[in-house]
Motif scaffolding. Sequence first.
Motif, short mmCIF file in Angstrom:
data_model
loop_
_atom_site.label_atom_id
_atom_site.label_comp_id
_atom_site.label_asym_id
_atom_site.label_seq_id
_atom_site.Cartn_x
_atom_site.Cartn_y
_atom_site.Cartn_z
N VAL A 155 0.87 -1.17 0.00
CA VAL A 155 0.00 0.00 0.00
C VAL A 155 0.91 1.22 0.00
O VAL A 155 1.72 1.40 0.91
N THR A 156 0.80 2.03 -1.04
CA THR A 156 1.76 3.11 -1.21
C THR A 156 1.29 4.41 -0.59
O THR A 156 0.10 4.68 -0.46
N THR A 157 2.26 5.21 -0.21
CA THR A 157 2.05 6.60 0.13
C THR A 157 2.83 7.39 -0.91
O THR A 157 3.13 6.88 -1.98
N HIS A 158 3.19 8.60 -0.61
CA HIS A 158 3.94 9.42 -1.58
C HIS A 158 5.43 9.07 -1.51
O HIS A 158 6.26 9.88 -1.12
N ILE A 159 5.76 7.84 -1.89
CA ILE A 159 7.14 7.40 -1.82
C ILE A 159 7.89 7.83 -3.07
O ILE A 159 7.33 7.87 -4.17
N GLU A 160 9.14 8.15 -2.91
CA GLU A 160 9.97 8.55 -4.03
C GLU A 160 10.53 7.32 -4.73
O GLU A 160 10.47 6.21 -4.21
N LEU A 208 10.99 -0.59 -0.76
CA LEU A 208 9.70 -1.07 -0.28
C LEU A 208 9.37 -2.42 -0.92
O LEU A 208 8.85 -3.32 -0.25
N ILE A 209 9.70 -2.57 -2.18
CA ILE A 209 9.47 -3.84 -2.87
C ILE A 209 10.33 -4.95 -2.27
O ILE A 209 9.87 -6.06 -2.03
N LEU A 210 11.60 -4.63 -2.02
CA LEU A 210 12.49 -5.61 -1.40
C LEU A 210 11.95 -6.06 -0.05
O LEU A 210 11.97 -7.25 0.29
N SER A 211 11.46 -5.12 0.73
CA SER A 211 10.91 -5.45 2.03
C SER A 211 9.69 -6.36 1.90
O SER A 211 9.52 -7.31 2.68
N GLN A 250 -2.51 5.89 -7.02
CA GLN A 250 -2.61 7.32 -7.36
C GLN A 250 -1.67 8.17 -6.51
O GLN A 250 -1.40 9.33 -6.84
N ASN A 251 -1.14 7.60 -5.44
CA ASN A 251 -0.20 8.34 -4.59
C ASN A 251 1.23 8.31 -5.13
O ASN A 251 2.10 9.03 -4.61
N LEU A 252 1.49 7.50 -6.13
CA LEU A 252 2.85 7.34 -6.62
C LEU A 252 3.27 8.52 -7.49
O LEU A 252 2.57 8.85 -8.46
N PRO A 253 4.40 9.15 -7.19
CA PRO A 253 4.92 10.17 -8.11
C PRO A 253 5.27 9.54 -9.46
O PRO A 253 5.48 8.33 -9.56
N ARG A 254 5.34 10.38 -10.49
CA ARG A 254 5.62 9.85 -11.83
C ARG A 254 6.98 9.17 -11.91
O ARG A 254 7.15 8.18 -12.62
N ARG A 255 7.96 9.71 -11.20
CA ARG A 255 9.29 9.09 -11.22
C ARG A 255 9.22 7.67 -10.65
O ARG A 255 9.93 6.77 -11.11
#
Length: 351
Positions: free
Chosen positions: A78-83, A90-93, A133-138
């Motif tokens: 579940v994402t927040t505004h992660i860079e 986060l994926i590795l975890s 929708q919280n994911l930045p484009r990068r």
Amino acid sequence: MYEDFYGLTGNAFRLSPDHRFFFKSRSHNKAIAYLTFGLEQGEGFIVITGPVGAGKSTLMGQLASQLDSTRFVAAQIVTTHIEADDAIRLILSAFHIQPAGADKAAAISAFQDFLRQQHRAQRRVLMMVDEAQNLPRRTLEELRMLSNFTINGQALFQCFLLGQPQFVDIMNAPDLEQLRQRVLASYHLEPMSSAETQQYIEHRLSLVGWRNDPAITEEAHALIHQETGGVPRLINLLCNRLLLFGALEDLHRLDGAAVREVLKDMRSEMTGASRPGAPAPVLFAISRPPKPASPVSAPAGAENRLSLMEERLLRQERVLRELMQATLEILPPADHDAAPLPAAGQEGGHD
């Protein structure tokens, strides 16, 4: 509390996602068909959007519960505004991967090693990203780059993106053209119809031993749909309070008057509702935007395959329903313990 009063084995209307209570509305059934199509293709991205509380996380939980752990290893985040640099960590975890170093290069190297290891074991790696929708484009671009890992032309990593309706606008940004070209199909979850809302309520109740106690009238069902707009989480919220009210008032029949009384109580609990002349607060602010356009079209021939898949799923559902009915006639109600998910490092969502 009301479970004991009505002789139920559990709470049918918890707000937390629980795939054991998954209900195949027409819209959810189509979404399952799209997800199954994506699994068959074995590459790219599948995008599922829908309003808050529409059941996106429950949908993914249902998919995860059906995965063969000998063929798939999956994780949900579940994402927040992660860079972008934090996305890989986060994926590795989520997959319980320990990189050799703290820098990004070490993280990517560890993930590649994990993908190769799973490929040798003939398992595919799936990532389910909630609240996309919280994911930045990068960060979205970082996910696209991870999907580039292949062996002999076979993709090693596949991603499912779940987001609120505004995620479609994000995906349509000009600088995400390369990501859009990787999207196999996208689907927007619609709220349930009035008839489906009643079926949804009765389906969830039946899974906790409901035997028409309490009886819920047609008027009550109509009011529940009117107030919630057919959004699953809002239905759960209202029905939870309705059953509590029924138990407190010693009611074995819940009608329109009971629903209106519960709505009145809920409004009175909201700030400002008790002031003389104050307008009644809006309990369920339901957004009904027009169905957004898909970011990309399905590949040629995909629509026919999806239609056939949907018909097959419907036939299977009818057979399973008949078998369930026959079983219930000869067996006492059983506890519905959750089967262990095949997903690795799954984090629960709230949708």
